[in-house]
Scaffold this active site. Structure first.
Site, PDB file in Angstrom:
ATOM      1  N   ASP A  42       3.521   1.650   1.272  1.00 19.32           N
ATOM      2  CA  ASP A  42       2.355   1.801   2.188  1.00 19.32           C
ATOM      3  C   ASP A  42       1.665   2.878   2.017  1.00 19.32           C
ATOM      4  OD1 ASP A  42       4.521   3.683   2.425  1.00 19.32           O
ATOM      5  OD2 ASP A  42       5.050   3.388   4.532  1.00 19.32           O
ATOM      6  N   ARG A  90       0.418   4.323  10.639  1.00 19.25           N
ATOM      7  CA  ARG A  90      -0.241   3.573   9.898  1.00 19.25           C
ATOM      8  C   ARG A  90      -1.349   2.843  10.495  1.00 19.25           C
ATOM      9  NH1 ARG A  90       3.140  -0.939   6.812  1.00 19.25           N
ATOM     10  NH2 ARG A  90       1.000  -1.067   6.139  1.00 19.25           N
ATOM     11  N   TYR A 141      11.392   4.626   8.689  1.00 22.99           N
ATOM     12  CA  TYR A 141      12.560   4.429   7.748  1.00 22.99           C
ATOM     13  C   TYR A 141      13.722   4.937   8.667  1.00 22.99           C
ATOM     14  CZ  TYR A 141       9.288   3.983   3.717  1.00 22.99           C
ATOM     15  OH  TYR A 141       8.563   3.439   3.058  1.00 22.99           O
ATOM     16  N   PRO A 154      12.615   5.199  -1.531  1.00 20.49           N
ATOM     17  CA  PRO A 154      10.959   5.081  -1.199  1.00 20.49           C
ATOM     18  C   PRO A 154      10.718   6.574  -0.279  1.00 20.49           C
ATOM     19  CG  PRO A 154      11.924   2.950  -0.985  1.00 20.49           C
ATOM     20  CD  PRO A 154      13.232   3.789  -0.915  1.00 20.49           C
TER      21      PRO A 154
HETATM   22  C1  LIG Z   1      12.602  -3.786  -0.542  1.00 18.72           C
HETATM   23  C2  LIG Z   1      11.732  -2.784  -1.059  1.00 18.72           C
HETATM   24  C3  LIG Z   1      11.157  -2.024  -0.106  1.00 18.72           C
HETATM   25  C4  LIG Z   1      10.250  -1.006  -0.592  1.00 18.72           C
HETATM   26  N1  LIG Z   1       9.737  -0.120   0.189  1.00 18.72           N
HETATM   27  C5  LIG Z   1       9.086   0.798  -0.268  1.00 18.72           C
HETATM   28  C6  LIG Z   1       8.240   1.566   0.730  1.00 18.72           C
HETATM   29  O1  LIG Z   1       8.470   1.347   2.015  1.00 18.72           O
HETATM   30  N2  LIG Z   1       7.555   2.451   0.508  1.00 18.72           N
HETATM   31  C7  LIG Z   1       7.310   2.864  -1.048  1.00 18.72           C
HETATM   32  O2  LIG Z   1       6.411   3.696  -1.347  1.00 18.72           O
HETATM   33  N3  LIG Z   1       7.799   2.137  -1.779  1.00 18.72           N
HETATM   34  C8  LIG Z   1       8.739   1.074  -1.238  1.00 18.72           C
HETATM   35  N4  LIG Z   1       9.152   0.134  -2.225  1.00 18.72           N
HETATM   36  C9  LIG Z   1       8.829   0.483  -3.828  1.00 18.72           C
HETATM   37  C10 LIG Z   1       7.685  -0.082  -4.295  1.00 18.72           C
HETATM   38  O3  LIG Z   1       7.383  -1.279  -3.628  1.00 18.72           O
HETATM   39  C11 LIG Z   1       7.673  -0.292  -5.625  1.00 18.72           C
HETATM   40  O4  LIG Z   1       7.963   1.029  -6.116  1.00 18.72           O
HETATM   41  C12 LIG Z   1       6.463  -0.815  -6.470  1.00 18.72           C
HETATM   42  O5  LIG Z   1       5.930  -1.884  -5.937  1.00 18.72           O
HETATM   43  C13 LIG Z   1       6.560  -0.861  -7.876  1.00 18.72           C
HETATM   44  O6  LIG Z   1       5.813  -1.384  -8.514  1.00 18.72           O
HETATM   45  P1  LIG Z   1       6.019  -2.320  -9.847  1.00 18.72           P
HETATM   46  O7  LIG Z   1       4.694  -2.735  -9.914  1.00 18.72           O
HETATM   47  O8  LIG Z   1       6.547  -1.415 -10.801  1.00 18.72           O
HETATM   48  O9  LIG Z   1       6.964  -3.492  -9.221  1.00 18.72           O
HETATM   49  P2  LIG Z   1       6.839  -4.719  -8.300  1.00 18.72           P
HETATM   50  O10 LIG Z   1       6.132  -4.274  -7.051  1.00 18.72           O
HETATM   51  O11 LIG Z   1       8.329  -4.836  -7.783  1.00 18.72           O
HETATM   52  O12 LIG Z   1       6.444  -5.682  -8.949  1.00 18.72           O
HETATM   53  C14 LIG Z   1       6.866  -6.584  -9.871  1.00 18.72           C
HETATM   54  C15 LIG Z   1       6.273  -7.948  -9.833  1.00 18.72           C
HETATM   55  O13 LIG Z   1       6.749  -8.703 -10.873  1.00 18.72           O
HETATM   56  C16 LIG Z   1       6.967  -9.951 -10.727  1.00 18.72           C
HETATM   57  N5  LIG Z   1       8.385 -10.254 -11.281  1.00 18.72           N
HETATM   58  C17 LIG Z   1       9.520  -9.944 -11.228  1.00 18.72           C
HETATM   59  N6  LIG Z   1      10.290 -10.519 -11.998  1.00 18.72           N
HETATM   60  C18 LIG Z   1       9.386 -11.222 -12.912  1.00 18.72           C
HETATM   61  C19 LIG Z   1       9.458 -12.288 -14.129  1.00 18.72           C
HETATM   62  N7  LIG Z   1      10.728 -12.479 -14.648  1.00 18.72           N
HETATM   63  N8  LIG Z   1       8.611 -13.039 -14.421  1.00 18.72           N
HETATM   64  C20 LIG Z   1       7.470 -12.786 -13.857  1.00 18.72           C
HETATM   65  N9  LIG Z   1       6.958 -12.069 -12.880  1.00 18.72           N
HETATM   66  C21 LIG Z   1       8.239 -11.259 -12.435  1.00 18.72           C
HETATM   67  C22 LIG Z   1       7.332  -9.939  -9.177  1.00 18.72           C
HETATM   68  O14 LIG Z   1       7.039 -11.286  -8.712  1.00 18.72           O
HETATM   69  C23 LIG Z   1       6.295  -8.988  -8.757  1.00 18.72           C
HETATM   70  O15 LIG Z   1       5.301  -9.312  -8.452  1.00 18.72           O
HETATM   71  C24 LIG Z   1      10.079  -0.800  -1.993  1.00 18.72           C
HETATM   72  C25 LIG Z   1      10.657  -1.408  -2.811  1.00 18.72           C
HETATM   73  C26 LIG Z   1      11.668  -2.488  -2.583  1.00 18.72           C
HETATM   74  C27 LIG Z   1      12.093  -3.360  -3.639  1.00 18.72           C
HETATM   75  C1  LIG Z   2       3.058   8.001  -2.550  1.00 20.84           C
HETATM   76  O1  LIG Z   2       2.867   9.510  -2.258  1.00 20.84           O
HETATM   77  C2  LIG Z   2       2.770   9.595  -0.963  1.00 20.84           C
HETATM   78  C3  LIG Z   2       2.662  11.123  -0.867  1.00 20.84           C
HETATM   79  O2  LIG Z   2       3.978  11.687  -1.332  1.00 20.84           O
HETATM   80  C4  LIG Z   2       3.801   9.187  -0.055  1.00 20.84           C
HETATM   81  O3  LIG Z   2       3.797   9.438   1.158  1.00 20.84           O
HETATM   82  C5  LIG Z   2       3.677   7.637  -0.265  1.00 20.84           C
HETATM   83  O4  LIG Z   2       4.628   7.197   0.408  1.00 20.84           O
HETATM   84  C6  LIG Z   2       4.045   7.291  -1.856  1.00 20.84           C
HETATM   85  N1  LIG Z   2       3.733   5.767  -1.949  1.00 20.84           N
HETATM   86  C7  LIG Z   2       4.400   5.162  -2.510  1.00 20.84           C
HETATM   87  C8  LIG Z   2       4.056   3.515  -2.354  1.00 20.84           C
HETATM   88  O5  LIG Z   2       5.418   5.397  -3.016  1.00 20.84           O
END
Ligand SMILES: Cc1cc2nc3c(=O)[nH]c(=O)nc-3n(C[C@H](O)[C@H](O)[C@H](O)COP(=O)(O)OP(=O)(O)OC[C@H]3O[C@@H](n4cnc5c(N)ncnc54)[C@H](O)[C@@H]3O)c2cc1C
Ligand SMILES: *[C@@H]1O[C@H](CO)[C@@H](O)[C@H](O)[C@H]1NC(C)=O
Ligand SMILES: *[C@@H]1O[C@H](CO)[C@@H](O)[C@H](O)[C@H]1NC(C)=O
Ligand SMILES: *[C@@H]1O[C@H](CO)[C@@H](O)[C@H](O)[C@H]1NC(C)=O
Ligand SMILES: *[C@@H]1O[C@H](CO)[C@@H](O)[C@H](O)[C@H]1NC(C)=O
Length: 669
Positions: free
Chosen positions: A52, A280, A288, A364
């Site tokens: 977020d 938000r 959280y 997170p």
């Molecule tokens: C349940 C949950 C809640 C979260 N909540 C928060 C939060 O509240 N605040 C916050 O800051 N961060 C949160 N995060 C963390 C944040 O979403 C991630 O750190 C961020 O999205 C990471 O980005 P990414 O691109 O590395 O991976 P992801 O966003 O996970 O993207 C991976 C992508 O790859 C695709 N994929 C996966 N495997 C395959 C495959 N084998 N083949 C093809 N495609 C594939 C998936 O469909 C997805 O679209 C959360 C994560 C999770 C799991």
């Molecule tokens: C990115 O960093 C900000 C600032 O620390 C934090 O509040 C926010 O949740 C972070 N976002 C994600 C998606 O991790």
């Protein structure tokens, strides 16, 4: 199954996963004009929930691509953090207010906007800039990966060491299943509380006909999240510890008498755990909530059938008591239990790279997931682009692991500390050693904020960063030193606050031609170019003027730099004389503002550190710690990190040449 009929194609870069990391990488590919493909197993982009927040550095990056304004307008801005702790009577009360981000560090503050919108901005940007066109291919799953080791060191344009079989999924296969019993969209399918479905999908799709294809690629990047298939194919591990803490996340429109519901809050209750409030957009609030009553079983997993929005809000109510907290509308919810882990390797033979959650997972709350994931890809993208275009030496690709794995390690250390403080019980008094002291927590929060802003990242010495010291020690241990012939060490003392290894800090300067103020960093666009920034000093002093003339003469006759000027190396000048005493065409050599037959003189490249009419005085030289008479020369990389600082006079130009000699192709290395 007619294997022979499987269509075959080639591409330069294959990206697996279209989350924030994959999209950031695709954005660079678009900007560098690379022939890339990006696939994702899911059929849709995400609509709500997930990450977020955006830290200041992420916004600076968006601005360098040109879409920060969209995020800035739509988002909720977070200005203050309130801390709530138990008073002597054990009841929570507000104990502190601090600014949400350190004051004066960036022109942005922290904002909150859900991941789906951010993905939208990326998709629009990629569509607008990609040529050849790049678009996310959804419902596509990689099934096999092979690497021809003998081709990995062959950087000719005909070498495709990577072969991947892709399968196109049915709509049904590609739609993630929601958990039981709730109409509200949940994020459990991505949380660590449920199994990943990749292996199931691969198994299911075997034997189906007609929808597979073979792709040969020069490079591949696994941005496929915490369960990364790519990582598993390479046999790389995540190292670190799982945590016992289980957290629930609710996106709701709260109905409450809690006074700080529109502030970012950390609430520590005496006995019932902790809660974080993130206000938000659209009246939504993200909560959280530590779920102290749900414990993992022997296998280390929590029983997720116990976790529902109702159990989560109940836990929140206990923490926030005596205030009331309920909701009518819930937008999204999830629960997670995430360990703090870092990948052992971020690349394989500098051909296959891993970015984002694929190589680091953490809680997170430290709020870093999306930020850090995007920044991994921001670090890697231009390097791949410039190597593929034959501009940069392939050895720069090694700096990806050395720079980003180190950041991930530091992040995990921070998250570890912070999670312990956040999840621990508050100390009852100074003698309570098992509890968490609130002074310690506040201190960690303030430090943590600087860390979390993303602005404290400091890359170690390498061929790209002309810092003193040991390259392996300053990074993650990877060897990224350049050969001694080209290794150059800059002179940090000439610009004390433009730190080599850190992102170029921003102060206001004026366009010499039209007196319009700009934040300096706004001029450093993500277009794949390095910048040679000439702090020209007092251009009206005859001595300094002849220094500048000599520098420019060397520049225009340099066999190393000349072929790359403007196309790969942009030159920006910022002088310190009085704006109104200076004439662009009279006082600056042409090379600093070149002439074009069709469009005339370049008015975009020369700036001045002087007072503006409407936006005050940036005092750039003062803030950067640069001598107003003598100035200095600075090189920034295409990602705005400072590579080199040196003199304008003396050996200055030679050093700039040596810096680029260690980075660019065809420079007699
Ligand atoms: C349940 C949950 C809640 C979260 N909540 C928060 C939060 O509240 N605040 C916050 O800051 N961060 C949160 N995060 C963390 C944040 O979403 C991630 O750190 C961020 O999205 C990471 O980005 P990414 O691109 O590395 O991976 P992801 O966003 O996970 O993207 C991976 C992508 O790859 C695709 N994929 C996966 N495997 C395959 C495959 N084998 N083949 C093809 N495609 C594939 C998936 O469909 C997805 O679209 C959360 C994560 C999770 C799991
Ligand atoms: C990115 O960093 C900000 C600032 O620390 C934090 O509040 C926010 O949740 C972070 N976002 C994600 C998606 O991790
Ligand atoms: C959903 O609920 C049904 C019946 O209660 C149960 O059999 C099934 O395993 C549940 N599915 C999931 C994914 O939890
Ligand atoms: C998810 O949880 C399981 C079981 O606790 C653990 O083995 C696994 O490493 C976790 N994955 C991540 C990414 O934390
Ligand atoms: C600088 O001024 C010139 C002349 O007005 C203008 O064309 C150019 O766009 C300006 N550039 C920037 C970045 O302000």
């Amino acid at each position: 199954m007619a294997v022979t009929e499987m269509p075959e194609s080639k591409c330069d870069v294959l990206i697996i996963g279209a989350g924030p990391a994959g999209l950031m990488l695709a954005a660079w590919m678009a900007r560098c004009g690379i022939n890339a493909r990006i696939v994702d197993k899911r059929s849709t982009k995400i609509f709500s929930g997930q990450a977020d927040g955006l830290q200041m550095r992420s916004l600076e990056i968006f601005d360098s691509f040109g879409f920060a304004d969209r995020a800035w307008k739509e988002a909720n801005h977070m200005i203050e953090i309130c801390m709530w702790n138990p008073g002597p009577d054990g009841v929570v009360r507000r104990s502190d207010r601090i600014p949400d981000v350190p004051v004066g560090l960036s022109r942005f503050t922290q904002i909150v906007l859900h991941q789906g919108r951010i993905e939208r901005f990326f998709l629009d940007h990629i569509k607008k800039h990609s040529n050849p066109p790049i678009s996310v291919e959804r419902a596509v799953l990689p099934e096999t990966l092979s690497i021809d080791k003998s081709l990995c060191d062959d950087h000719s344009s005909t070498s495709y060491p990577i072969t991947v079989k892709l399968r196109h999924l049915t709509e049904e296969e590609a739609t993630p299943a929601q958990s039981n019993g709730s109409e509200v969209r949940d994020g459990l399918f991505r949380s660590n509380l449920t199994d990943d479905d990749t292996d199931d999908l691969i198994r299911k799709s075997q034997g189906k006909e007609g929808t597979a294809e073979i792709v040969r690629a020069k490079y591949m990047v696994g941005c496929d999240g915490a369960h990364s298939w790519t990582r598993r194919q390479l046999g790389f591990q995540l190292e670190g510890e799982p945590t016992d803490f289980i957290w629930g996340v609710l996106d709701v429109i709260p109905i409450t008498d809690f006074p700080d519901i529109r502030m970012r809050c950390a609430v520590h209750s005496a006995e019932s755990g902790s809660l974080m409030v993130i206000p938000r957009e659209n009246k939504l609030v993200r909560l959280y909530i530590q779920l102290t009553e749900i414990k993992p079983d022997a296998s280390g997993r929590a029983d997720r059938s116990q976790i529902t929005p109702e159990t989560i809000i109940k836990a929140a109510q206990k923490i926030i008591t005596p205030y009331k907290l309920t909701y009518e509308y819930c937008d999204w919810w999830t629960a997670y239990q995430i360990g703090q882990r870092v990948g052992t390797n971020f690349d394989h033979s500098t051909r296959i790279f891993l970015a984002g959650d694929a190589v680091h997972t953490h809680s997170p709350k430290a709020g870093q997931g999306m930020n850090v994931s995007m920044q991994d890809a921001f670090n890697l993208g231009w390097k791949l682009g410039l190597v593929l275009k034959g501009i940069c030496q392939p050895s720069i690709l090694r700096t990806y692991q050395s720079e980003r794995r180190r950041v991930a390690q530091d992040l995990i250390d921070f998250d570890h500390k912070f999670s312990r403080l956040f999840s621990g019980k508050p100390a009852k008094d100074v003698l309570d050693e098992s509890g968490v002291s609130m002074a310690e927590f506040k201190d960690a929060f303030v430090k943590g904020n600087l860390f979390a802003s993303g602005l404290s990242v400091d890359y170690g010495a390498s061929m790209l960063i002309a810092k003193e010291g040991d390259a392996a020690e300053q990074g993650d241990g990877t060897d990224v030193s350049s050969s001694s012939k080209t290794r150059v060490v800059g002179k940090q003392e000439l610009a004390k606050n433009i730190k080599m290894g850190m992102r170029f800090p921003s102060y206001k300067v004026l366009n010499q031609s039209d007196a319009r103020p700009w934040h300096f960093q706004e001029l450093l666009k993500s277009d794949g170019r390095f910048r040679l920034i000439l702090f020209a000093g007092n251009i009206l002093s005859p001595n300094q003027k002849s220094c500048i003339d000599a520098f420019c003469d060397s520049l225009s006759s340099s066999s190393i730099l000349k072929p790359y000027l403007y196309s790969t190396i942009q030159i920006l000048t910022c002088h310190s004389a009085k704006r109104t005493d200076v004439e662009l065409l009279r006082d600056f050599p042409d090379i600093l503002h070149p002439f074009d037959e069709r469009s005339g003189w370049d008015y975009d490249s020369v700036y001045v550190d002087d007072k503006s009419y409407h936006e005050g005085y940036g005092d750039a030289y003062g803030n950067y710690g640069i001598d107003r008479e003598k100035g200095c020369a600075v090189v920034t990389r295409p990602d705005q990190y400072v590579g080199f600082v040196g003199e304008v006079g003396g050996e200055g130009f030679k050093e700039v040449e040596r810096y680029f000699g260690g980075v660019l192709v065809g420079s007699g290395n």
